[in-house]
Write a protein that holds these residues in place. Sequence first.
Motif, PDB file in Angstrom:
ATOM      1  N   CYS A   6       0.924  -1.169  -0.222  1.00 50.30           N
ATOM      2  CA  CYS A   6      -0.023   0.407   0.144  1.00 50.30           C
ATOM      3  C   CYS A   6       1.252   1.276  -0.183  1.00 50.30           C
ATOM      4  N   SER A   7       1.755   0.930   1.255  1.00 49.24           N
ATOM      5  CA  SER A   7       2.706   2.526   0.502  1.00 49.24           C
ATOM      6  C   SER A   7       3.663   2.634   0.200  1.00 49.24           C
ATOM      7  N   GLU A   9       1.886   1.858  -3.215  1.00 48.28           N
ATOM      8  CA  GLU A   9       0.756   2.083  -4.242  1.00 48.28           C
ATOM      9  C   GLU A   9       1.084   1.313  -4.878  1.00 48.28           C
ATOM     10  N   LYS A  10       1.526   0.096  -4.710  1.00 50.24           N
ATOM     11  CA  LYS A  10       1.642  -1.165  -5.561  1.00 50.24           C
ATOM     12  C   LYS A  10       0.230  -2.387  -6.044  1.00 50.24           C
ATOM     13  N   TRP A  11      -0.691  -1.581  -6.323  1.00 47.59           N
ATOM     14  CA  TRP A  11      -2.016  -1.873  -6.355  1.00 47.59           C
ATOM     15  C   TRP A  11      -2.515  -3.557  -6.830  1.00 47.59           C
ATOM     16  N   GLU A  68      -8.706   2.413  -6.604  1.00 47.66           N
ATOM     17  CA  GLU A  68      -6.879   3.258  -7.315  1.00 47.66           C
ATOM     18  C   GLU A  68      -6.838   2.899  -8.507  1.00 47.66           C
ATOM     19  N   LYS A  69      -7.279   1.922  -8.790  1.00 45.01           N
ATOM     20  CA  LYS A  69      -7.179   1.290 -10.236  1.00 45.01           C
ATOM     21  C   LYS A  69      -8.207   1.772 -10.727  1.00 45.01           C
ATOM     22  N   SER A 183      -1.550  12.709   1.947  1.00 43.20           N
ATOM     23  CA  SER A 183      -2.424  12.420   0.049  1.00 43.20           C
ATOM     24  C   SER A 183      -3.407  13.775   0.377  1.00 43.20           C
ATOM     25  N   SER A 219       8.590   6.930  -2.920  1.00 45.18           N
ATOM     26  CA  SER A 219       7.517   7.642  -3.623  1.00 45.18           C
ATOM     27  C   SER A 219       6.524   8.883  -3.180  1.00 45.18           C
ATOM     28  N   TYR A 220       6.203   9.086  -2.580  1.00 44.84           N
ATOM     29  CA  TYR A 220       5.372   9.977  -1.867  1.00 44.84           C
ATOM     30  C   TYR A 220       6.807  11.817  -2.177  1.00 44.84           C
TER      31      TYR A 220
END
Length: 250
Positions: A6-7, A9-11, A68-69, A183, A219-220
């Motif tokens: 999740c952190s 963002e690999k959905w 998210e997708k 976010s 990533s953030y």
Amino acid sequence: MLEMACSLEKWNKVKETAEILYECVQCLYQEQQYRKAKSLPLLTFELEHPMVYYYGFSHLMRGMACQEKGQYEESRAYIDKYAELGWLEDLGEDGLEVVEEFRSLAQANGHALELLSGHVELLAAYTDFLRENPEEVLPGLDTILRAALRHGLNVDELLETFSDQTAEFGTYEDEGNLAHYYSFSHHLALYQKRARRTEEALEQVLQAVRLAHRSGNDSYFTRSLALFESLRDWATAEQVREVQRMIKER
């Protein structure tokens, strides 16, 4: 594994791992029910949460990944699954509390999903829901900003309505709320940039960069740094120095 995916963002990884979790807990539950029906000794094992929690959490994570997708119908199906987990047997008092917690989450996430998927006429109802559920204000306002960016909404008055609550976001220290706060700050910066309020946009993107730097989330940090660069021409020398300092410290 789910929290790490999740952190980052690999959905796809989130969904895949949540499916493994579901298969594991389903196997355990079915084995226990079989042994109970056959009057066999039950399995003995220790879990951090009641078994129903892992059913709900696996559905929750898959629903989040689908949302998210942009797979809203599939996400809605998962929300329906964790909205009602009372069908499991032998829940006990702790298990019934978990069922209620996931029912509440399903209500909140269902509202958010409808808004993100384009049902902007529900914004007023969602705002009322946030007023009645203050613990949902932070993720809820983030959802509203995402919907505003996606569907071209003006939510200035709504943000002003919750200004007292947003002023408290900086006091949060737990990891979950900090991720929501990042976010929120990032999307508010985008919203202010779209409105050509560059000073406000810079203030928010700097907050997002600070939070990303504090959490160590590459990533953030990269994402917010790119947003800062798009606003760099309007930044003060002090703001530029602060960002450069954070880059050197990484």
